[in-house]
Design a protein around this motif. Structure first.
Motif, PDB file in Angstrom:
ATOM      1  N   ALA A   1       7.279  15.512 -17.295  1.00  0.00           N
ATOM      2  CA  ALA A   1       6.000  15.119 -16.712  1.00  0.00           C
ATOM      3  C   ALA A   1       6.109  13.717 -16.106  1.00  0.00           C
ATOM      4  O   ALA A   1       6.664  12.811 -16.702  1.00  0.00           O
ATOM      5  N   ARG A   2       5.584  13.579 -14.900  1.00  0.00           N
ATOM      6  CA  ARG A   2       5.559  12.273 -14.238  1.00  0.00           C
ATOM      7  C   ARG A   2       4.116  11.903 -13.967  1.00  0.00           C
ATOM      8  O   ARG A   2       3.283  12.770 -13.716  1.00  0.00           O
ATOM      9  N   PRO A   3       3.828  10.606 -13.979  1.00  0.00           N
ATOM     10  CA  PRO A   3       2.445  10.209 -13.666  1.00  0.00           C
ATOM     11  C   PRO A   3       2.099  10.546 -12.224  1.00  0.00           C
ATOM     12  O   PRO A   3       2.964  10.560 -11.348  1.00  0.00           O
ATOM     13  N   LEU A   4       0.841  10.782 -11.987  1.00  0.00           N
ATOM     14  CA  LEU A   4       0.363  11.118 -10.645  1.00  0.00           C
ATOM     15  C   LEU A   4       0.552   9.950  -9.685  1.00  0.00           C
ATOM     16  O   LEU A   4       0.927  10.142  -8.532  1.00  0.00           O
ATOM     17  N   PHE A   5       0.315   8.751 -10.169  1.00  0.00           N
ATOM     18  CA  PHE A   5       0.484   7.531  -9.372  1.00  0.00           C
ATOM     19  C   PHE A   5       1.444   6.608 -10.119  1.00  0.00           C
ATOM     20  O   PHE A   5       1.016   5.797 -10.945  1.00  0.00           O
ATOM     21  N   PRO A   6       2.744   6.719  -9.857  1.00  0.00           N
ATOM     22  CA  PRO A   6       3.738   6.004 -10.657  1.00  0.00           C
ATOM     23  C   PRO A   6       3.735   4.482 -10.483  1.00  0.00           C
ATOM     24  O   PRO A   6       4.210   3.762 -11.346  1.00  0.00           O
ATOM     25  N   ILE A   7       3.201   3.975  -9.392  1.00  0.00           N
ATOM     26  CA  ILE A   7       3.193   2.541  -9.124  1.00  0.00           C
ATOM     27  C   ILE A   7       1.756   2.042  -9.138  1.00  0.00           C
ATOM     28  O   ILE A   7       0.864   2.652  -8.538  1.00  0.00           O
TER      29      ILE A   7
ATOM     30  N   MET B   1       0.847  -1.177   0.000  1.00  0.00           N
ATOM     31  CA  MET B   1       0.000   0.000   0.000  1.00  0.00           C
ATOM     32  C   MET B   1       0.889   1.237   0.000  1.00  0.00           C
ATOM     33  O   MET B   1       1.829   1.338   0.778  1.00  0.00           O
ATOM     34  N   GLN B   2       0.588   2.165  -0.888  1.00  0.00           N
ATOM     35  CA  GLN B   2       1.319   3.422  -1.007  1.00  0.00           C
ATOM     36  C   GLN B   2       0.488   4.531  -0.359  1.00  0.00           C
ATOM     37  O   GLN B   2      -0.733   4.451  -0.321  1.00  0.00           O
ATOM     38  N   ARG B   3       1.168   5.562   0.109  1.00  0.00           N
ATOM     39  CA  ARG B   3       0.456   6.704   0.696  1.00  0.00           C
ATOM     40  C   ARG B   3       0.468   7.886  -0.260  1.00  0.00           C
ATOM     41  O   ARG B   3       1.473   8.166  -0.911  1.00  0.00           O
TER      42      ARG B   3
END
Length: 139
Positions: free
Chosen positions: A50-56, A1-3
């Motif tokens: 640009a990076r994704p909002l939720f990379p994983i 789980m990521q925060r």
């Protein structure tokens, strides 16, 4: 789980649907978006920065406890701790998406006199468990 860690992540999840509600809490859910930037046709976008909002691809969770409903920092932190502890037990039951548990009403100061009483922690824990169970049923 990521925060969840930054404001755009929280805003993206809060823009999603409310999956479950209890007396004091609401559970928001939004699908993970793999697209970092949406451009208009013909517009040039620098995608190297640009990076994704939720990379994983995982279950993402955030706890939102506004000062409006919990005046003391000690109380806000105790509520957040209970949210993260209980949600860790339910993380394997949720599909990969981003979730926010939001406090939407205050706990009565007349009923819970101390800022971090055991009664308050137990009440928060019981209600978050009910919220997470309702969220599993809605998923």
């Amino acid at each position: 789980m990521q925060r969840l860690q930054n404001r755009p992540q929280f805003q993206a999840v809060l823009a999603g649907a409310i999956v479950a509600k209890t007396t004091h809490f609401a559970l928001h859910r939004n699908a993970l978006d793999a697209k970092p930037v949406q451009a208009e046709p013909g517009e040039l976008v620098d995608t190297s920065r640009a990076r994704p909002l939720f990379p994983i691809q995982d279950v993402w969770l955030g706890a939102m406890v506004p000062k409006r409903w919990a005046k003391r920092a000690v109380t806000r932190n105790a509520i957040k701790r209970q949210i993260y502890t209980v949600s860790a037990d339910f993380s394997h039951q949720y599909p990969e998406a981003a979730y926010v548990v939001r406090l939407r009403r205050d706990f009565s100061r007349k009923e819970f006199i101390s800022a971090t009483s055991d009664q308050l922690k137990q009440a928060v824990r019981a209600e978050v468990i009910a919220l997470m169970q309702a969220g599993v049923k809605a998923s």
